[in-house]
Motif scaffolding. Structure first.
Motif, PDB file in Angstrom:
ATOM      1  N   GLN A 317      31.087 -14.070  25.108  1.00 19.79           N
ATOM      2  CA  GLN A 317      30.595 -14.716  23.955  1.00 19.79           C
ATOM      3  C   GLN A 317      30.220 -13.842  22.884  1.00 19.79           C
ATOM      4  O   GLN A 317      29.534 -12.858  23.076  1.00 19.79           O
ATOM      5  CB  GLN A 317      29.612 -15.744  24.119  1.00 19.79           C
ATOM      6  CG  GLN A 317      30.302 -17.056  25.063  1.00 19.79           C
ATOM      7  CD  GLN A 317      30.550 -16.954  26.439  1.00 19.79           C
ATOM      8  OE1 GLN A 317      30.124 -15.622  27.092  1.00 19.79           O
ATOM      9  NE2 GLN A 317      31.272 -17.542  26.993  1.00 19.79           N
ATOM     10  N   PRO A 318      30.728 -13.997  21.525  1.00 21.22           N
ATOM     11  CA  PRO A 318      30.245 -13.412  20.304  1.00 21.22           C
ATOM     12  C   PRO A 318      28.703 -13.505  20.068  1.00 21.22           C
ATOM     13  O   PRO A 318      28.297 -14.441  20.127  1.00 21.22           O
ATOM     14  CB  PRO A 318      31.096 -13.693  19.318  1.00 21.22           C
ATOM     15  CG  PRO A 318      31.543 -14.965  19.573  1.00 21.22           C
ATOM     16  CD  PRO A 318      31.501 -15.170  20.929  1.00 21.22           C
ATOM     17  N   VAL A 319      28.113 -12.272  19.724  1.00 15.66           N
ATOM     18  CA  VAL A 319      26.684 -12.438  19.467  1.00 15.66           C
ATOM     19  C   VAL A 319      26.543 -11.952  17.784  1.00 15.66           C
ATOM     20  O   VAL A 319      27.248 -10.866  17.476  1.00 15.66           O
ATOM     21  CB  VAL A 319      25.691 -11.427  20.195  1.00 15.66           C
ATOM     22  CG1 VAL A 319      24.447 -11.467  19.685  1.00 15.66           C
ATOM     23  CG2 VAL A 319      25.905 -12.066  21.698  1.00 15.66           C
ATOM     24  N   PHE A 320      26.036 -12.776  17.004  1.00 11.36           N
ATOM     25  CA  PHE A 320      25.745 -12.403  15.737  1.00 11.36           C
ATOM     26  C   PHE A 320      24.364 -11.972  15.333  1.00 11.36           C
ATOM     27  O   PHE A 320      23.483 -12.782  15.818  1.00 11.36           O
ATOM     28  CB  PHE A 320      26.354 -13.263  14.885  1.00 11.36           C
ATOM     29  CG  PHE A 320      27.662 -13.600  14.774  1.00 11.36           C
ATOM     30  CD1 PHE A 320      28.587 -13.122  13.763  1.00 11.36           C
ATOM     31  CD2 PHE A 320      28.376 -14.399  15.676  1.00 11.36           C
ATOM     32  CE1 PHE A 320      29.927 -13.437  13.971  1.00 11.36           C
ATOM     33  CE2 PHE A 320      29.745 -14.912  15.901  1.00 11.36           C
ATOM     34  CZ  PHE A 320      30.329 -14.134  15.021  1.00 11.36           C
ATOM     35  N   ILE A 321      24.270 -10.751  14.851  1.00  9.57           N
ATOM     36  CA  ILE A 321      22.793 -10.404  14.485  1.00  9.57           C
ATOM     37  C   ILE A 321      22.504 -10.884  12.632  1.00  9.57           C
ATOM     38  O   ILE A 321      23.427 -10.270  12.156  1.00  9.57           O
ATOM     39  CB  ILE A 321      22.544  -8.953  14.490  1.00  9.57           C
ATOM     40  CG1 ILE A 321      22.662  -8.422  15.878  1.00  9.57           C
ATOM     41  CG2 ILE A 321      21.050  -8.517  13.814  1.00  9.57           C
ATOM     42  CD1 ILE A 321      22.632  -6.936  16.001  1.00  9.57           C
ATOM     43  N   HIS A 322      21.849 -11.536  12.694  1.00 11.58           N
ATOM     44  CA  HIS A 322      21.640 -12.383  11.230  1.00 11.58           C
ATOM     45  C   HIS A 322      20.240 -11.537  10.722  1.00 11.58           C
ATOM     46  O   HIS A 322      19.242 -12.029  10.956  1.00 11.58           O
ATOM     47  CB  HIS A 322      21.808 -13.751  11.290  1.00 11.58           C
ATOM     48  CG  HIS A 322      21.360 -14.242   9.762  1.00 11.58           C
ATOM     49  ND1 HIS A 322      20.459 -15.292   9.342  1.00 11.58           N
ATOM     50  CD2 HIS A 322      22.078 -14.204   8.808  1.00 11.58           C
ATOM     51  CE1 HIS A 322      20.611 -15.512   8.234  1.00 11.58           C
ATOM     52  NE2 HIS A 322      21.650 -15.054   7.765  1.00 11.58           N
ATOM     53  N   SER A 323      20.392 -10.380   9.852  1.00 13.44           N
ATOM     54  CA  SER A 323      19.156  -9.880   9.648  1.00 13.44           C
ATOM     55  C   SER A 323      19.226  -8.990   8.410  1.00 13.44           C
ATOM     56  O   SER A 323      20.318  -8.493   7.998  1.00 13.44           O
ATOM     57  CB  SER A 323      18.589  -9.287  10.745  1.00 13.44           C
ATOM     58  OG  SER A 323      17.558  -8.277  10.581  1.00 13.44           O
ATOM     59  N   SER A 324      18.209  -8.588   7.989  1.00 14.25           N
ATOM     60  CA  SER A 324      18.138  -7.544   6.866  1.00 14.25           C
ATOM     61  C   SER A 324      17.495  -6.269   7.180  1.00 14.25           C
ATOM     62  O   SER A 324      17.284  -5.266   6.605  1.00 14.25           O
ATOM     63  CB  SER A 324      17.537  -8.002   5.504  1.00 14.25           C
ATOM     64  OG  SER A 324      15.898  -8.390   5.793  1.00 14.25           O
ATOM     65  N   LEU A 325      17.211  -6.315   8.592  1.00 14.05           N
ATOM     66  CA  LEU A 325      16.404  -5.069   9.048  1.00 14.05           C
ATOM     67  C   LEU A 325      17.141  -4.104  10.029  1.00 14.05           C
ATOM     68  O   LEU A 325      16.697  -3.410  10.889  1.00 14.05           O
ATOM     69  CB  LEU A 325      15.204  -6.033  10.106  1.00 14.05           C
ATOM     70  CG  LEU A 325      14.224  -6.761   9.220  1.00 14.05           C
ATOM     71  CD1 LEU A 325      13.410  -7.326  10.140  1.00 14.05           C
ATOM     72  CD2 LEU A 325      13.510  -6.028   8.247  1.00 14.05           C
ATOM     73  N   VAL A 326      18.271  -4.249   9.989  1.00 16.14           N
ATOM     74  CA  VAL A 326      19.200  -3.396  10.909  1.00 16.14           C
ATOM     75  C   VAL A 326      19.302  -2.043  10.297  1.00 16.14           C
ATOM     76  O   VAL A 326      20.043  -2.171   8.797  1.00 16.14           O
ATOM     77  CB  VAL A 326      20.829  -3.969  11.246  1.00 16.14           C
ATOM     78  CG1 VAL A 326      21.594  -3.004  12.116  1.00 16.14           C
ATOM     79  CG2 VAL A 326      20.699  -5.228  11.967  1.00 16.14           C
ATOM     80  N   LYS A 327      18.994  -0.951  10.922  1.00 19.79           N
ATOM     81  CA  LYS A 327      19.248   0.584  10.232  1.00 19.79           C
ATOM     82  C   LYS A 327      20.490   1.194  10.446  1.00 19.79           C
ATOM     83  O   LYS A 327      21.016   0.832  11.498  1.00 19.79           O
ATOM     84  CB  LYS A 327      17.958   1.158  10.510  1.00 19.79           C
ATOM     85  CG  LYS A 327      16.724   0.549  10.063  1.00 19.79           C
ATOM     86  CD  LYS A 327      15.517   1.552  10.585  1.00 19.79           C
ATOM     87  CE  LYS A 327      14.081   0.932  10.179  1.00 19.79           C
ATOM     88  NZ  LYS A 327      13.061   1.741  10.291  1.00 19.79           N
ATOM     89  N   PRO A 328      20.998   2.040   9.796  1.00 15.62           N
ATOM     90  CA  PRO A 328      22.193   2.774  10.159  1.00 15.62           C
ATOM     91  C   PRO A 328      22.154   3.292  11.426  1.00 15.62           C
ATOM     92  O   PRO A 328      23.131   3.261  12.155  1.00 15.62           O
ATOM     93  CB  PRO A 328      22.286   3.742   9.013  1.00 15.62           C
ATOM     94  CG  PRO A 328      21.563   3.086   7.816  1.00 15.62           C
ATOM     95  CD  PRO A 328      20.480   2.349   8.406  1.00 15.62           C
ATOM     96  N   GLU A 329      21.030   3.781  11.708  1.00 18.60           N
ATOM     97  CA  GLU A 329      20.837   4.448  13.539  1.00 18.60           C
ATOM     98  C   GLU A 329      21.124   3.411  14.348  1.00 18.60           C
ATOM     99  O   GLU A 329      21.143   3.856  15.452  1.00 18.60           O
ATOM    100  CB  GLU A 329      19.507   5.488  13.325  1.00 18.60           C
ATOM    101  CG  GLU A 329      18.421   4.488  13.045  1.00 18.60           C
ATOM    102  CD  GLU A 329      17.784   4.449  11.676  1.00 18.60           C
ATOM    103  OE1 GLU A 329      16.682   4.501  11.354  1.00 18.60           O
ATOM    104  OE2 GLU A 329      18.852   4.712  10.596  1.00 18.60           O
ATOM    105  N   ASP A 330      20.751   2.143  13.992  1.00 15.23           N
ATOM    106  CA  ASP A 330      20.816   1.148  14.962  1.00 15.23           C
ATOM    107  C   ASP A 330      22.397   0.721  15.445  1.00 15.23           C
ATOM    108  O   ASP A 330      22.683   0.048  16.315  1.00 15.23           O
ATOM    109  CB  ASP A 330      20.238  -0.209  14.743  1.00 15.23           C
ATOM    110  CG  ASP A 330      18.790   0.010  14.226  1.00 15.23           C
ATOM    111  OD1 ASP A 330      18.094   0.631  15.056  1.00 15.23           O
ATOM    112  OD2 ASP A 330      18.018  -0.671  13.421  1.00 15.23           O
ATOM    113  N   HIS A 331      23.332   1.173  14.638  1.00 10.50           N
ATOM    114  CA  HIS A 331      24.733   0.705  14.530  1.00 10.50           C
ATOM    115  C   HIS A 331      25.423   1.234  15.914  1.00 10.50           C
ATOM    116  O   HIS A 331      26.169   0.484  16.696  1.00 10.50           O
ATOM    117  CB  HIS A 331      25.619   1.184  13.540  1.00 10.50           C
ATOM    118  CG  HIS A 331      25.328   0.404  12.373  1.00 10.50           C
ATOM    119  ND1 HIS A 331      26.285  -0.786  11.607  1.00 10.50           N
ATOM    120  CD2 HIS A 331      24.287   0.225  11.537  1.00 10.50           C
ATOM    121  CE1 HIS A 331      25.931  -1.178  10.732  1.00 10.50           C
ATOM    122  NE2 HIS A 331      24.502  -0.869  10.615  1.00 10.50           N
TER     123      HIS A 331
END
Length: 397
Positions: A317-331
């Motif tokens: 199942q697809p998971v969506f992160i709905h956030s403004s707190l994802v940093k480039p190093e998290d990708h």
């Protein structure tokens, strides 16, 4: 297309009045087989000396069981008889047993792949054939459906082979043979749908349609029945999102996302404000079509929850992160999990709906190799090697 996977009860072949036709050009062999059946109290046993003779017998009598010689010297042979129940709907309730000579024993797996009820040695005596029929009857009595009895017989064949390479060759031959018959492939497609393997089923449909466009109507019926769309090119229909799990400590964001998914047609939307509540929802044996989560949850990064999702029945199942707190190093970490997509806050409702629609459609019917790669990785991480191999083989075709 109705009852394409309909089971044949074993009672049909245990009934002593079942119609049997023995297709064997050598009279001594045919007579021996007939004698075995007659002395076992079967009453409707016919002898045919060729495929055409057998077809005439089938047309004039109620036949459910064909026992055929290889007929290798004939223009029409045992393969034509094996194909009759696969390709002629009126005779789909007929099962075929095959007699094999020493030089065609190697074809045993192909006979099973074509749906043979049983395989017997043609170098037979009354006693040896009687023993084989007794063993077959025991298998039939042990199961309600013919398919289960065949599976037991095939399992015995596998168990008798100790060479791993031979087993792999047997498996490859079975799969290859099944794939060559349109009727068999139709059965496989519906079986995949029933097993919830929609991706593989859709890929099979597209491949089968490209090779057999005359099956378009039947394929559209299958697609409509299981996917809700008769578009067998793109499979675009109603968005397959009925159950959604939302994890966000912000109640206003929960309500915003609830509105988005309601407009997309979701019927069950569960909103949670803590990881514990969301995990409990996953443990209730519910399978959600989509999971949405905030990335930062009370000082815990969302990847911990997503990993929990992946290990509790939601590998695909697809998971969506709905956030403004994802940093480039998290990708990089998010990419390793697979099947996770980022929606950056704030985003308008229309943009989110468009992104969700495009992403979910692509996820349900991958268009590129990397899409398949993520599915394979998720399934492998869940320890399901056979399923991962199946996805990989489907993509390579």
């Amino acid at each position: 297309m109705e009852n394409i996977l309909g089971s044949i009860p074993t009672s049909v072949f245990l009934d002593k009045t079942v119609g049997i036709v023995i297709v064997e050009p050598t009279m001594s062999i045919a007579s021996t087989i007939r004698r075995v059946f007659l002395e076992s109290d079967y009453s409707n046993v016919f002898i045919a000396h060729s495929v055409l003779d057998a077809i005439n017998t089938i047309g004039n009598n109620n036949i459910n069981w064909i026992i055929t010689s290889p007929l290798t010297e004939e223009r029409l042979n045992q393969w034509h008889l094996l194909r009759i129940p696969l390709e002629v709907a009126a005779y789909s309730n007929i099962m075929v047993s095959v007699l094999v000579n020493p030089d065609n024993v190697a074809l045993t797996e192909e006979y099973y792949a074509f749906g043979a009820l049983s395989v017997h040695s043609r170098q037979l005596t009354y006693n040896t054939f009687q023993e084989e029929i007794n063993a077959l009857q025991l298998r039939l009595k042990s199961h309600a459906n013919v398919e289960q009895a065949i599976a037991e017989d095939l399992r015995g064949t596998f168990n008798s082979v100790k060479d791993v390479q031979k087993l792999e060759n047997l498996e490859e031959t079975l799969l290859a043979t099944i794939d060559t018959t349109p009727a068999q492939r139709m059965r496989t497609i519906e079986a995949r749908f029933k097993a919830k393997s929609n991706l593989e089923a859709m890929m099979e449909i597209r491949d089968l349609f490209s090779k057999h466009p005359e099956l378009a109507n039947d394929l559209k019926i299958l697609s409509q029945a299981y996917l809700g769309t008769s578009d067998i090119q793109t499979f675009r229909g109603p968005l397959p999102v009925k159950k959604v799990l939302i994890l966000d400590p912000d109640v206003s964001q929960q309500q915003f996302l609830r509105g988005v998914f309601t407009e997309l047609g979701a019927e069950v939307i569960v909103c949670c404000d803590t990881i514990d509540a969301a995990c409990n929802s996953l443990h209730d044996d519910e399978i959600y079509d989509v999971i949405v989560t905030e990335w930062k949850l009370h000082d815990v990064k969302g990847h911990a929850f997503i990993q929990h999702v992946r290990h509790h029945g939601h590998e695909r199942q697809p998971v969506f992160i709905h956030s403004s707190l994802v940093k480039p190093e998290d990708h990089a970490l998010i990419g390793e999990i697979g099947g996770v997509f980022i929606i950056t806050k704030p985003t308008s409702k229309e943009k989110i709906k468009r992104f969700l629609t495009e992403t979910i459609e692509r996820w349900n019917f991958p268009q590129e190799g990397e899409d398949h790669g993520e599915k394979i990785l998720n399934v492998l991480n869940a320890g399901r090697l056979a399923e991962a191999l199946s996805i990989n083989q489907s993509f390579q075709k």
